[in-house]
Enzyme design. Sequence first.
Site, PDB file in Angstrom:
ATOM      1  N   ASN A   1      -6.765  -1.215  -2.593  1.00 20.40           N
ATOM      2  CA  ASN A   1      -5.728  -1.954  -3.301  1.00 20.40           C
ATOM      3  C   ASN A   1      -6.278  -2.537  -4.602  1.00 20.40           C
ATOM      4  O   ASN A   1      -7.329  -3.176  -4.544  1.00 20.40           O
ATOM      5  CB  ASN A   1      -5.271  -3.098  -2.362  1.00 20.40           C
ATOM      6  CG  ASN A   1      -4.113  -3.890  -2.895  1.00 20.40           C
ATOM      7  OD1 ASN A   1      -3.511  -3.536  -3.898  1.00 20.40           O
ATOM      8  ND2 ASN A   1      -3.808  -4.995  -2.231  1.00 20.40           N
TER       9      ASN A   1
ATOM     10  N   LYS B   1       1.711   1.048  14.951  1.00 21.24           N
ATOM     11  CA  LYS B   1       1.220   2.343  14.459  1.00 21.24           C
ATOM     12  C   LYS B   1       1.343   3.405  15.552  1.00 21.24           C
ATOM     13  O   LYS B   1       1.723   4.544  15.278  1.00 21.24           O
ATOM     14  CB  LYS B   1      -0.225   2.209  13.968  1.00 21.24           C
ATOM     15  CG  LYS B   1      -0.331   1.406  12.666  1.00 21.24           C
ATOM     16  CD  LYS B   1      -1.712   1.481  12.061  1.00 21.24           C
ATOM     17  CE  LYS B   1      -1.972   0.479  10.950  1.00 21.24           C
ATOM     18  NZ  LYS B   1      -1.321   0.731   9.675  1.00 21.24           N
TER      19      LYS B   1
ATOM     20  N   MET C   1       0.817  -1.209   0.000  1.00 18.11           N
ATOM     21  CA  MET C   1       0.000   0.000   0.000  1.00 18.11           C
ATOM     22  C   MET C   1       0.851   1.260   0.000  1.00 18.11           C
ATOM     23  O   MET C   1       0.580   2.198  -0.746  1.00 18.11           O
ATOM     24  CB  MET C   1      -0.937   0.006   1.209  1.00 18.11           C
ATOM     25  CG  MET C   1      -2.023  -1.033   1.136  1.00 18.11           C
ATOM     26  SD  MET C   1      -3.012  -0.896  -0.372  1.00 18.11           S
ATOM     27  CE  MET C   1      -3.961   0.573  -0.048  1.00 18.11           C
TER      28      MET C   1
ATOM     29  N   SER D   1      -6.768  -0.236   7.820  1.00 12.03           N
ATOM     30  CA  SER D   1      -7.959  -0.828   7.214  1.00 12.03           C
ATOM     31  C   SER D   1      -9.132  -0.843   8.170  1.00 12.03           C
ATOM     32  O   SER D   1     -10.281  -0.851   7.746  1.00 12.03           O
ATOM     33  CB  SER D   1      -7.679  -2.277   6.813  1.00 12.03           C
ATOM     34  OG  SER D   1      -6.627  -2.336   5.911  1.00 12.03           O
TER      35      SER D   1
ATOM     36  N   HIS E   1      -8.046   6.110   3.995  1.00 14.70           N
ATOM     37  CA  HIS E   1      -8.003   4.687   3.668  1.00 14.70           C
ATOM     38  C   HIS E   1      -8.101   4.480   2.160  1.00 14.70           C
ATOM     39  O   HIS E   1      -9.170   4.619   1.565  1.00 14.70           O
ATOM     40  CB  HIS E   1      -9.140   3.969   4.412  1.00 14.70           C
ATOM     41  CG  HIS E   1      -9.152   2.502   4.172  1.00 14.70           C
ATOM     42  ND1 HIS E   1     -10.300   1.758   4.086  1.00 14.70           N
ATOM     43  CD2 HIS E   1      -8.133   1.626   3.980  1.00 14.70           C
ATOM     44  CE1 HIS E   1      -9.994   0.502   3.846  1.00 14.70           C
ATOM     45  NE2 HIS E   1      -8.688   0.397   3.786  1.00 14.70           N
TER      46      HIS E   1
ATOM     47  N   GLU F   1     -11.530   6.397   1.715  1.00 19.77           N
ATOM     48  CA  GLU F   1     -12.381   6.723   2.853  1.00 19.77           C
ATOM     49  C   GLU F   1     -11.644   7.763   3.698  1.00 19.77           C
ATOM     50  O   GLU F   1     -10.505   7.523   4.117  1.00 19.77           O
ATOM     51  CB  GLU F   1     -12.659   5.484   3.704  1.00 19.77           C
ATOM     52  CG  GLU F   1     -13.596   4.496   3.041  1.00 19.77           C
ATOM     53  CD  GLU F   1     -13.849   3.263   3.897  1.00 19.77           C
ATOM     54  OE1 GLU F   1     -14.990   2.782   3.912  1.00 19.77           O
ATOM     55  OE2 GLU F   1     -12.910   2.762   4.553  1.00 19.77           O
TER      56      GLU F   1
ATOM     57  N   ASP G   1      10.792   3.439   5.375  1.00 14.31           N
ATOM     58  CA  ASP G   1      10.500   2.117   5.929  1.00 14.31           C
ATOM     59  C   ASP G   1      11.600   1.806   6.930  1.00 14.31           C
ATOM     60  O   ASP G   1      12.501   2.627   7.136  1.00 14.31           O
ATOM     61  CB  ASP G   1      10.396   1.043   4.826  1.00 14.31           C
ATOM     62  CG  ASP G   1       9.503  -0.119   5.249  1.00 14.31           C
ATOM     63  OD1 ASP G   1       9.786  -0.733   6.300  1.00 14.31           O
ATOM     64  OD2 ASP G   1       8.514  -0.422   4.546  1.00 14.31           O
TER      65      ASP G   1
ATOM     66  N   ASN H   1     -14.725  -2.010   4.506  1.00 13.03           N
ATOM     67  CA  ASN H   1     -14.267  -3.280   5.069  1.00 13.03           C
ATOM     68  C   ASN H   1     -15.294  -3.879   6.019  1.00 13.03           C
ATOM     69  O   ASN H   1     -15.404  -5.099   6.147  1.00 13.03           O
ATOM     70  CB  ASN H   1     -12.936  -3.102   5.785  1.00 13.03           C
ATOM     71  CG  ASN H   1     -11.786  -3.071   4.785  1.00 13.03           C
ATOM     72  OD1 ASN H   1     -11.919  -3.589   3.683  1.00 13.03           O
ATOM     73  ND2 ASN H   1     -10.689  -2.452   5.165  1.00 13.03           N
TER      74      ASN H   1
ATOM     75  N   VAL I   1       2.465  -1.918   8.933  1.00 10.75           N
ATOM     76  CA  VAL I   1       1.643  -3.113   9.174  1.00 10.75           C
ATOM     77  C   VAL I   1       0.425  -2.804  10.052  1.00 10.75           C
ATOM     78  O   VAL I   1       0.429  -1.869  10.844  1.00 10.75           O
ATOM     79  CB  VAL I   1       2.464  -4.234   9.855  1.00 10.75           C
ATOM     80  CG1 VAL I   1       3.332  -4.942   8.847  1.00 10.75           C
ATOM     81  CG2 VAL I   1       3.301  -3.674  10.993  1.00 10.75           C
TER      82      VAL I   1
END
Length: 735
Positions: free
Chosen positions: A480, A434, A351, A456, A477, A489, A370, A527, A428
């Site tokens: 994919n 997070k 993503m 998500s 959001h 979103e 990262d 979702n 992740v």
Amino acid sequence: MPNLRTETLEDGICVLTFDRPDSSANIFDTATLAELDAEIDRLAKPETGAKGLILTSAKATIFVAGADLRGVQTMSPEQMSDFMTLGQTVFSKIAALPFPTVAAIHGAAVGGGCEVCLACDWRVASPDACTKVGLPETKLGLIPAWGGCTRLPRLLSVPRALDIILGGQTPSARHALKLGLVDDIAPREHLIHAALAALKHGKHPNSFAHSSTMNAVVDAFIAPQARHAVMAKTHGHYPAVQKALEVVLKGSSSSDEAASLKLEREAITELLTLDSTKNLLRLFFLQERAKKITFAAQPQGRDGTPLPSAGERSEVAGAAESAPSPAAALRSPRTARSAVPTCAVIGAGVMGSGVAQWISSRGGRVILRDVDAARVAAGMGNIAGLYASGLRNRTFTEREARDGRDRVSPAPAEVPLRNVDIVIEAAVEKMGVKKTIFRGLDELVGDDTILATNTSALSITELAAATKHPRRVVGLHFFNPVHRMQLVEVVVGRDTAPEIAQRALQFAQRIGKLPVLVKDSPGFLVNRILLPYLTEAGALFWGGASIKDIDAAMLDFGMPMGPLRLIDEVGADVALDVAATLAAAFPNRLHVPDVLPAMVSAELLGRKAGKGFYRYGKKGEAKPNKEAAQLRPPRLGRPPGRDELEKRMVLLMVNEAARCLEEGIVETPGDVDFAMVMGTGFAPFLGGPLRYSDSQSAAKIVAELSRLADEAGPHYAPCARLREMAEAGKCFYEN
Ligand code: NAI
């Protein structure tokens, strides 16, 4: 007020400019067509002394955007037939003018806007990104019926015309040049010169072959192949595509253009009465609405969340086609300054790299971060791959791809983010990870940097509490694959400041995505509705149904991809994380299906691992994976047939969609349906899960859900909203 004007250059060359008053777009409504008709009649008279005609537009990004679809939406079949006759007549008059004609195209020339160009002898276009020439009608459940189905095959050949018309394609100027849809490319400021040069070629020599050999080739090879391809692609759900095919094939089988135009007219009038067309048109308007929605401060809701309400989400009347509303820009000084804000993306996985690539392709600078150099490099590799495939399918020129890549800066170590307008976290799906990232951001970002997360399903409000700046935290959001899915979103947490929500919304619009405003609640909207469907698919597989039957049932229903294939795309591990979050939030009706942890343990993670429910070949071809079936417990009883499989998966989505509305996760049924179609590809011709429910009636949905609650499990119990609607005989929509 006039919608067009004509000036005559010295040597009898007339320049007709479309310029709809008080609008950023030109469209063809009855009034404009009538004006055009009168003007063409005038120019056709010898005493006018016209020797050539150039059609052009005064708008910044639009030549002519096509027919007035709002008008079309409310037309009776008779009115539609008259409207089509009017356009056909005017365009045929242009084609029959005794002097050469050329369209000088800058901006979108789509639908009717393309058809008026096809009626000209020549077409020249600017190379700008806003210039598109094509016929998207079939995507709206309609067909090109102002001569598009008649003139395009005569200009390009039947197979090429079919590609454009059936695919609803709107190629860029350069691609259109390769296809032969335009004859020359010239910078915008030289378009009129290029048009004058084209006029020197005189009338277009009509070279379309109607020989019996040509017809035999079409009948023997092209027609059966095209019919087969259309059925395989549409599963018979998109009658406009089938109609367009038949009109092109029949209409091009003789030189009688009038007969072909009549076929166009009859077909479009019939299509306009179909539910599938009405649903596709409604979705089009919901997309237009998403380009313009704004968020403004409102009193807080009962639970303290600043709920998006009808008053906050207004369409700005008369706003530019896709530009954010002027009012919104005023409220947001920072984003108003630059076209696309500077961003940092944290997490360079599927993503993060997808988001970074998309933003950079839209002109934004992105820092990609990262945990180590190898992962950043993998993300950069993914971005390079996306640009390379964009180059192959002509989304980008070499230069655009190179410039886009150059706008992404890899950051294997911590870097200051003080001048960054927006940080998008895409690490992740673990709350702990997070939170650590957000805490760390406190020291790195500037005073008004937006702190966005691509989570998500995790709580924005809880995550926000980890920072010193909870007001600046918002959910963004993406879906994919990022470069294909238009929906974003925008999730408003309890503490999210209205100004931040508005800037996040505007950011999504600036980068060409379609936002929907949703309340912070587990799984947000899409979702939340999708997960029960995916977990049910997993449970049905675990209970013995085959991968083929489960996915085929939903492809037949009209989904773009089966649910097990979708789990493979998302990744079994990500699906498991999201399912766990939602199962914890809704323990009465949602459980993590055994299949997900089993797949993760067996390392059948999906496409990224080369195997999941399917095995993926080198070219991406997918075959059901026997290894997955071997994980299952021994089968008890016969698995359900395809009809029952479809009901079990679809009705869970309908039930959950109704609950989301009931709980005010979004404001309107249109928000739910729009987000499900744009975020999951939920059968567009059905208009979304709530439109589908209306088409069946709440009473029928409730009866089926109640039966399934008895036979398959209590998680099927119909929600209160549906039960009340069934009793009162009500629908989600009034029309
Ligand atoms: P992924 O596993 O492909 O990528 C995650 C990346 O985050 C990895 O490269 C990892 O090294 C990196 N990361 C982990 N900890 C980090 C840290 N402290 N700082 C910087 N980077 C760190 O996962 P994916 O699929 O890209 O998902 C990322 C987020 O997007 C998750 O929150 C997920 O729920 C969400 N999402 C995923 C979708 C999907 O279809 N996969 C769709 C929409 C949202």
